[in-house]
Design an enzyme around this catalytic site. Structure first.
Site, mmCIF file in Angstrom:
data_model
loop_
_atom_site.group_PDB
_atom_site.id
_atom_site.type_symbol
_atom_site.label_atom_id
_atom_site.label_comp_id
_atom_site.label_asym_id
_atom_site.label_seq_id
_atom_site.Cartn_x
_atom_site.Cartn_y
_atom_site.Cartn_z
ATOM 1 N N LYS A 1 -0.878 -3.924 -3.372
ATOM 2 C CA LYS A 1 -2.175 -3.330 -3.000
ATOM 3 C C LYS A 1 -2.244 -1.932 -3.603
ATOM 4 O O LYS A 1 -1.534 -1.034 -3.178
ATOM 5 C CB LYS A 1 -2.347 -3.257 -1.490
ATOM 6 N N GLN B 1 -8.806 3.308 0.566
ATOM 7 C CA GLN B 1 -10.069 3.185 1.287
ATOM 8 C C GLN B 1 -10.348 4.443 2.106
ATOM 9 O O GLN B 1 -9.433 5.174 2.463
ATOM 10 C CB GLN B 1 -10.028 1.980 2.246
ATOM 11 N N SER C 1 0.814 -1.208 0.000
ATOM 12 C CA SER C 1 0.000 0.000 0.000
ATOM 13 C C SER C 1 0.852 1.264 0.000
ATOM 14 O O SER C 1 1.549 1.549 -0.970
ATOM 15 C CB SER C 1 -0.964 -0.052 1.199
#
Length: 503
Positions: A358, A362, A333
Site C-alpha cells: 500500500k 489518505q 502502509s
C-alpha cells in the site's frame, strides 16, 4: 429504500462538494422545484406510449428537461436537473439525504480506489471510537480489495487472531448475510459488536477452494501498540520492539521502549512490524528519525502533479548497534515505509516475507455535518524514489514460518476419513505434520497412513480412536496447533532476525 443513482453520481457529488461550504444551498434550492400537472402528464405519456424518453433525439431530450425544470443542460445545471427529476418524479418518495449521500458514494466509487471512502455521521462516530483508547469488536484491520472486504491483518492478541483470521482473507458473509455491494464501513459496522457477542464470518482464503466458516467472540480491543522484550543469543543481548500499529501515541511509546532497552545495555535491535496494518504517517516518521541520518530522506511524498516533498531527520549518525526489521504479508502502509526506509536509507536487513503493498496516503476531510470523506491525496515513495503500491517491499533475507503456521481452522460438517480427497484433508495433514505425526503425504488424499496418524493423535489426546476427523478431533488439532505457533522456539522468522543481527 436504498437509492444509488450511479449514472448521475459524478456530477451530483461535484455539486454537493461545491455547495458544502454554503450549507448545501444548492440542494436546498433543488428541493423547492415543483412539478406541474403538464409535466406529470408528459412523463406518463413517455412511459406508456411506445416512444420512451431514451428514443428521443438529443434536442428533444434537452427540450423535455427544460420543460421539466426550467433549466438548460450546461455544467452543474445538469446536476440540478437530474436531482429534480429523481426527487420530484420517481415512483416512490426519495429522501434528500439518500440522494446526496448516494451521489457522494457514487463519485468515490468511480475512483476505483479502495482507500478513498465516505463516512456518514454514524460511521464517523464508530470510527472515532476506534481510534480512542479501546473499542469493542473482533480486532482486525480491513480494506476493500477488488470490491471484496479483505483482512489486512488481525490485531495482536485479538479475537480475530485467536480465531485464525489471516492477511488477504476475503469476508463473504457476516452471520449468513452477504456483504457484497456494501461499502467498507457498512461492512465493518456489521462485523463489530458488543463484547461477549459472537459473529460468524464466511471467509474466502487464497489457496483454499471452499469458503471457511469462522466463529469469533467479540471483545474489548485495547490499542496498545508497542511491546518490548530482550533476548539472549550467542551470549549477546538483543532488544526486540514490536509495533502492532501506528497511532497517536506510538512514536512516544516507541521512544520510551527504545531508551529503556538502550539503558539496559542491549547490543542489537529487532523491530517487528509483522501483521502491522499501518496507521498515522506522522508517527512512523518520528520513529524513523531515531535511526536515519539526514543525508537521505526518510520518505518522499508525491502529489497529483508529480511534485515531490522530501522529509528528513535531524541526526547525523546511525546507532552504534546493528538493527534488523521483521515483516510479512500483513505489514502494510506505514509499516512498509519503516521497512523500506530502514533498508534503503539505513542499510539494515529486512527479514521475513514480502509486505502487503500500500503506497498511498489518505487524509480525512470533514464535510461540515459530522460526515467525512477520506481521500487519497498522495503517493509515498521510498528514499530512493520507489513506489511499492501493489508490489510490496521485498525482504533482503526471505524466511517463511513452518507450514503449519499457515494452516486454516478445521471446518468439518461431515467426518473426513479414508479415501477422501480435498483441501480440508490437506490442511489436516499439514497440522498433523506440524504436531509430529506422519500422515505419509500432504496432497489432500486421505491415505491409510493418514488414518494411522489420526489414530495416533486421537490416542495421545484422549479421544475416541476412529481414524476419522470429526468436529471434536478437528477442534483438538486446532488447539494444539495454536499452542505450537505461540512457542517462541518455533518462530523461525524471529530466530533468523536474531541470527542476522549478530552475523
Amino acid at each position: 429504500m436504498n437509492v444509488k443513482p450511479r449514472y448521475i453520481a459524478l456530477l451530483m457529488a461535484l455539486a454537493v462538494l461545491l455547495g458544502a461550504a454554503g450549507s448545501y444551498i444548492g440542494i436546498e434550492y433543488f428541493a423547492k422545484a415543483e412539478q406541474n400537472d403538464s409535466q406529470a402528464e408528459q412523463l406518463a405519456t413517455a412511459d406508456e406510449g411506445g416512444e420512451n424518453f431514451g428514443s428521443l433525439s438529443e434536442e428533444e431530450q434537452k427540450k423535455f428537461i427544460e420543460d421539466m425544470t426550467g433549466n438548460s443542460t450546461t455544467d452543474l445545471e445538469k446536476v440540478e436537473q437530474a436531482y429534480s427529476i429523481i426527487k420530484d418524479n420517481y415512483v416512490e418518495d426519495v429522501e434528500q439525504s439518500e440522494l446526496v449521500e448516494g451521489a457522494i458514494q457514487g463519485m468515490l466509487d468511480t475512483l476505483e480506489d479502495p482507500y478513498s471512502v465516505y463516512m456518514d455521521q454514524e460511521t464517523m462516530k464508530q470510527f472515532n471510537q476506534t481510534i480512542e483508547s479501546s473499542f469493542q469488536g473482533i480486532g482486525a484491520e480491513v480494506s476493500m480489495v477488488n470490491d471484496k472486504v479483505t483482512i489486512v491483518a488481525p490485531i495482536k492478541g485479538s479475537p480475530a487472531e485467536e480465531a485464525g483470521l489471516k492477511p488477504n482473507d476475503q469476508i463473504l458473509k457476516v452471520d449468513g448475510e452477504s456483504v457484497e455491494g456494501l461499502d467498507l464501513y457498512d461492512a465493518v459496522l456489521k462485523i463489530r459488536g458488543e463484547k461477549g457477542s459472537e459473529v460468524t464470518l464466511e471467509v474466502s482464503r487464497p489457496g483454499v477452494s471452499d469458503p471457511l466458516s469462522i466463529d469469533i467472540v467479540r471483545d474489548d480491543i485495547p490499542l496498545e501498540t508497542v511491546y518490548s522484550d530482550t533476548k539472549e543469543i550467542n551470549g549477546k543481548k538483543a532488544g526486540v520492539i514490536e509495533i502492532t500499529s501506528f497511532s497517536e501515541k506510538t512514536s512516544d511509546e516507541f521512544h520510551e521502549a527504545l531508551t529503556k532497552l538502550e539503558d539496559e545495555g542491549m547490543e542489537g535491535l529487532v523491530i517487528d512490524v509483522r501483521g502491522n496494518p499501518g496507521g498515522l504517517f506522522t508517527d512512523v516518521q518520528e520513529i524513523l528519525k531515531e535511526f536515519i541520518p539526514d543525508d537521505k530522506p526518510i520518505v518522499q511524498v508525491e502529489d497529483r502533479n508529480g511534485e515531490k516533498s522530501r522529509y528528513f531527520s535531524n541526526i547525523q549518525e546511525k546507532k552504534d548497534y546493528p538493527i534488523t526489521v521483521l515483516m510479512d504479508e500483513g505489514s502494510a502502509s506505514a509499516s512498509e515505509i519503516l521497512a523500506a526506509t530502514m533498508n534503503e536509507a539505513g542499510g539494515y536487513d529486512l527479514v521475513g516475507t514480502k509486505s502487503f503493498g500500500k503506497g498511498t496516503v489518505q487524509q480525512a476531510i470533514p464535510m461540515g455535518d459530522g460526515s467525512t470523506i477520506k481521500l487519497t491525496l498522495f503517493k509515498w515513495l521510498t528514499p530512493d524514489g520507489n513506489w511499492i503500491h501493489e508490489k510490496g517491499v521485498q525482504p533482503t533475507v526471505k524466511v517463511k514460518q513452518p507450514d503449519y503456521f499457515y494452516t486454516n481452522p478445521v471446518d468439518v460438517e461431515e467426518p473426513l476419513g479414508y479415501n477422501d480427497n480435498s483441501d480440508k484433508v490437506k490442511n489436516i495433514q499439514e497440522m498433523l505434520k506440524g504436531l509430529g505425526y506422519d500422515p505419509g503425504r500432504a496432497d489432500g488424499f486421505y491415505s491409510e497412513k493418514t488414518v494411522k496418524a489420526v489414530e495416533s493423535f486421537q490416542s495421545d489426546a484422549g479421544l475416541d480412536v476412529t481414524g476419522e476427523i470429526d468436529e471434536k478431533t478437528g477442534g483438538k488439532l486446532e488447539e494444539q496447533i495454536v499452542e505450537e505457533v505461540r512457542k517462541e522456539e518455533n518462530d523461525k522468522q524471529m530466530q533468523k532476525a536474531l541470527d542476522v543481527l549478530f552475523k
